[in-house]
Design a protein around this motif. Structure first.
Motif, PDB file in Angstrom:
ATOM      1  N   SER A 128       0.692  -1.279  -0.280  1.00  0.00           N
ATOM      2  CA  SER A 128      -0.014   0.155  -0.105  1.00  0.00           C
ATOM      3  C   SER A 128       0.978   1.239  -0.014  1.00  0.00           C
ATOM      4  N   TYR A 129       0.425   2.248  -0.761  1.00  0.00           N
ATOM      5  CA  TYR A 129       1.131   3.427  -0.880  1.00  0.00           C
ATOM      6  C   TYR A 129       0.622   4.680  -0.156  1.00  0.00           C
ATOM      7  N   TYR A 130      -0.772   4.542   0.389  1.00  0.00           N
ATOM      8  CA  TYR A 130      -1.079   5.836   1.259  1.00  0.00           C
ATOM      9  C   TYR A 130      -2.283   5.383   2.067  1.00  0.00           C
ATOM     10  N   GLU A 131      -2.383   5.905   3.192  1.00  0.00           N
ATOM     11  CA  GLU A 131      -3.183   5.461   4.299  1.00  0.00           C
ATOM     12  C   GLU A 131      -4.505   6.454   3.927  1.00  0.00           C
ATOM     13  N   ALA A 132      -5.764   5.911   3.890  1.00  0.00           N
ATOM     14  CA  ALA A 132      -6.895   6.690   3.543  1.00  0.00           C
ATOM     15  C   ALA A 132      -7.825   6.316   4.621  1.00  0.00           C
ATOM     16  N   LYS A 133      -9.030   6.980   4.266  1.00  0.00           N
ATOM     17  CA  LYS A 133     -10.344   6.820   5.270  1.00  0.00           C
ATOM     18  C   LYS A 133     -11.399   7.470   4.736  1.00  0.00           C
ATOM     19  N   GLN A 134     -12.604   6.935   4.780  1.00  0.00           N
ATOM     20  CA  GLN A 134     -13.699   7.449   4.450  1.00  0.00           C
ATOM     21  C   GLN A 134     -14.303   8.355   5.450  1.00  0.00           C
ATOM     22  N   VAL A 135     -14.727   9.279   4.879  1.00  0.00           N
ATOM     23  CA  VAL A 135     -15.560  10.312   5.750  1.00  0.00           C
ATOM     24  C   VAL A 135     -17.050  10.518   5.243  1.00  0.00           C
ATOM     25  N   ILE A 136     -17.619  11.402   6.120  1.00  0.00           N
ATOM     26  CA  ILE A 136     -19.098  11.671   5.741  1.00  0.00           C
ATOM     27  C   ILE A 136     -18.988  13.309   5.758  1.00  0.00           C
ATOM     28  N   ILE A 137     -19.906  13.637   4.345  1.00  0.00           N
ATOM     29  CA  ILE A 137     -20.135  15.075   4.034  1.00  0.00           C
ATOM     30  C   ILE A 137     -21.343  15.367   4.417  1.00  0.00           C
ATOM     31  N   VAL A 138     -21.689  16.253   5.266  1.00  0.00           N
ATOM     32  CA  VAL A 138     -23.016  16.732   5.335  1.00  0.00           C
ATOM     33  C   VAL A 138     -23.372  18.178   5.446  1.00  0.00           C
ATOM     34  N   ASP A 139     -24.566  18.647   5.565  1.00  0.00           N
ATOM     35  CA  ASP A 139     -24.796  20.097   5.767  1.00  0.00           C
ATOM     36  C   ASP A 139     -23.980  20.501   6.935  1.00  0.00           C
ATOM     37  N   LYS A 140     -23.833  21.813   6.777  1.00  0.00           N
ATOM     38  CA  LYS A 140     -22.905  22.531   8.030  1.00  0.00           C
ATOM     39  C   LYS A 140     -23.571  22.327   9.422  1.00  0.00           C
ATOM     40  N   ASP A 141     -24.947  22.475   9.354  1.00  0.00           N
ATOM     41  CA  ASP A 141     -25.770  22.527  10.466  1.00  0.00           C
ATOM     42  C   ASP A 141     -26.233  21.103  10.911  1.00  0.00           C
ATOM     43  N   SER A 142     -25.641  20.090  10.385  1.00  0.00           N
ATOM     44  CA  SER A 142     -26.401  18.809  10.650  1.00  0.00           C
ATOM     45  C   SER A 142     -25.687  18.318  11.877  1.00  0.00           C
ATOM     46  N   ASP A 143     -26.376  17.341  12.426  1.00  0.00           N
ATOM     47  CA  ASP A 143     -25.849  16.698  14.052  1.00  0.00           C
ATOM     48  C   ASP A 143     -25.254  15.247  13.706  1.00  0.00           C
ATOM     49  N   ILE A 144     -25.309  14.836  12.327  1.00  0.00           N
ATOM     50  CA  ILE A 144     -24.625  13.446  12.188  1.00  0.00           C
ATOM     51  C   ILE A 144     -23.139  13.650  12.562  1.00  0.00           C
ATOM     52  N   ALA A 145     -22.700  12.714  13.418  1.00  0.00           N
ATOM     53  CA  ALA A 145     -21.246  12.510  14.044  1.00  0.00           C
ATOM     54  C   ALA A 145     -20.582  11.440  13.831  1.00  0.00           C
ATOM     55  N   VAL A 188     -18.227  13.805  -7.354  1.00  0.00           N
ATOM     56  CA  VAL A 188     -18.680  15.359  -7.186  1.00  0.00           C
ATOM     57  C   VAL A 188     -20.103  15.373  -7.417  1.00  0.00           C
ATOM     58  N   ASP A 189     -20.826  14.358  -8.229  1.00  0.00           N
ATOM     59  CA  ASP A 189     -22.063  14.655  -8.430  1.00  0.00           C
ATOM     60  C   ASP A 189     -22.943  14.291  -7.169  1.00  0.00           C
ATOM     61  N   ALA A 190     -22.411  13.248  -6.333  1.00  0.00           N
ATOM     62  CA  ALA A 190     -22.856  12.968  -5.050  1.00  0.00           C
ATOM     63  C   ALA A 190     -23.091  14.298  -4.116  1.00  0.00           C
ATOM     64  N   VAL A 191     -21.905  15.035  -4.196  1.00  0.00           N
ATOM     65  CA  VAL A 191     -21.569  16.120  -3.320  1.00  0.00           C
ATOM     66  C   VAL A 191     -22.695  17.050  -3.844  1.00  0.00           C
ATOM     67  N   VAL A 213     -15.482  19.925  -0.589  1.00  0.00           N
ATOM     68  CA  VAL A 213     -16.073  20.618   0.592  1.00  0.00           C
ATOM     69  C   VAL A 213     -15.307  22.194   0.477  1.00  0.00           C
ATOM     70  N   SER A 214     -14.089  22.123  -0.009  1.00  0.00           N
ATOM     71  CA  SER A 214     -13.392  23.441   0.135  1.00  0.00           C
ATOM     72  C   SER A 214     -14.119  24.689  -0.768  1.00  0.00           C
ATOM     73  N   SER A 215     -14.779  24.020  -1.867  1.00  0.00           N
ATOM     74  CA  SER A 215     -15.421  25.211  -2.711  1.00  0.00           C
ATOM     75  C   SER A 215     -16.770  25.367  -2.096  1.00  0.00           C
ATOM     76  N   ASN A 216     -17.210  24.700  -0.954  1.00  0.00           N
ATOM     77  CA  ASN A 216     -18.520  24.621  -0.384  1.00  0.00           C
ATOM     78  C   ASN A 216     -18.660  25.014   1.242  1.00  0.00           C
ATOM     79  N   GLU A 217     -17.710  25.435   1.592  1.00  0.00           N
ATOM     80  CA  GLU A 217     -17.255  25.738   3.134  1.00  0.00           C
ATOM     81  C   GLU A 217     -18.353  26.344   3.785  1.00  0.00           C
ATOM     82  N   ASP A 218     -19.257  27.217   2.976  1.00  0.00           N
ATOM     83  CA  ASP A 218     -20.510  27.741   3.501  1.00  0.00           C
ATOM     84  C   ASP A 218     -21.438  27.260   3.834  1.00  0.00           C
ATOM     85  N   THR A 219     -21.586  25.888   3.353  1.00  0.00           N
ATOM     86  CA  THR A 219     -22.800  25.074   3.304  1.00  0.00           C
ATOM     87  C   THR A 219     -22.504  23.955   3.755  1.00  0.00           C
ATOM     88  N   LEU A 220     -21.330  22.866   3.575  1.00  0.00           N
ATOM     89  CA  LEU A 220     -21.232  21.877   3.742  1.00  0.00           C
ATOM     90  C   LEU A 220     -19.936  21.525   4.968  1.00  0.00           C
TER      91      LEU A 220
END
Ligand code: ARG
Length: 270
Positions: A128-145, A188-191, A213-220
């Protein structure tokens, strides 16, 4: 001896005939031209056909000049320079990569591909050449943790990825058991769909998530959960240890001489 050189000449002609006509533009190329059976048998062809899905910055994308670019592409180019072969990119949907490998239309997969037991049934992986991770993208005000908060929700994923497996009930290693999964060809279409309210969350690899997310930081925002760690590796045809070994050795040398770190800095931690 004569027979052997005849065979080598025939293989060479075959290789040239099959690799000579593939294109290397930014357009989608799912054709089966390219890697040949001969190439797979001989281990390391003169021209390595690299299968990817160039929709996954910073690992693979089409840059402003219409060229394939990204950490995987640059590292694989450096590997090819070490091994002494040319490289050509074959761009396709992520879910088509394993099948393309089995059809011998590509020699290696460089697509931020996570090593999984299931994939090991059909391909061999490099170290393996890189350690990665799945993350969750949500609305900025979501309580999903965490992943467990996704139960009962509508989740967007890129089709055929480990993000897809993590939220698909009944899949090996699934972290969510009751979600409704909406599959997209491009992350990107999912986002975009999340932004439009079509899904409640998107599960995707951390570095592309950061870019999207960097181009949508105000909402995500991004939610991390350590349950979803994984490792990327390059895939080769099953049994092609010659190519896997060559890639491993080249990456080791590129780590030792600083090239690997320079590419991480350039593409991932800029
Ligand atoms: N790491 C994830 C997987 O292996 C996603 C990779 C998606 N890569 C891409 N180039 N689209 O399933």
């Amino acid at each position: 001896m004569k027979k052997l050189s005849g065979l080598i000449a025939a293989l060479l002609v075959l290789t040239l005939a099959f690799t000579g006509c593939s294109s290397n533009t930014g357009s989608e190329d799912t054709s089966s031209e390219g890697a040949t059976t001969a190439a797979a048998e001989s281990g390391i062809p003169d021209k390595l056909i690299v299968g990817t899905n160039a929709e996954f910055p910073p690992f693979e994308f089409v840059n402003d000049d219409g060229e394939y670019d990204g950490f995987d592409i640059a590292l694989m180019q450096a590997v090819c320079d070490k091994i002494g072969c040319e490289m050509e990119v074959s761009n396709m949907e992520f879910k088509s990569l394993l099948g393309a490998m089995q059809l011998n239309s590509i020699d290696v997969i460089a697509a931020a591909m996570t090593v999984t037991e299931d994939r090991k049934q059909s391909v061999d992986f490099s170290e393996s050449y890189y350690e990665a991770k799945q993350v969750i993208i949500v609305d900025k005000d979501s309580d999903i943790a965490s992943f467990s908060d996704l139960d009962g929700l509508k989740i967007g994923v890129q089709e055929g990825t480990t993000g897809d497996l993590f939220v698909t009930p009944g899949e090996d290693g699934a972290l969510v058991q009751n979600a409704e999964v909406k599959r997209f060809k491009k992350g990107v279409d999912a986002v975009m769909d999340l932004k439009n309210g079509g899904v409640d969350a998107v599960v995707i690899d951390k570095n592309p998530a950061t870019e999207f997310v960097s181009s949508n930081e105000d909402t995500l925002k991004i939610v991390e959960d350590d349950a979803a760690k994984e490792e990327y590796a390059y895939a080769v045809a099953k049994g092609n240890t010659e190519l896997a070994d060559a890639i491993n050795q080249a990456v080791e040398e590129l780590k030792a001489d600083g090239t690997y770190d320079a590419l991480v800095k350039e593409y991932i931690n800029e």
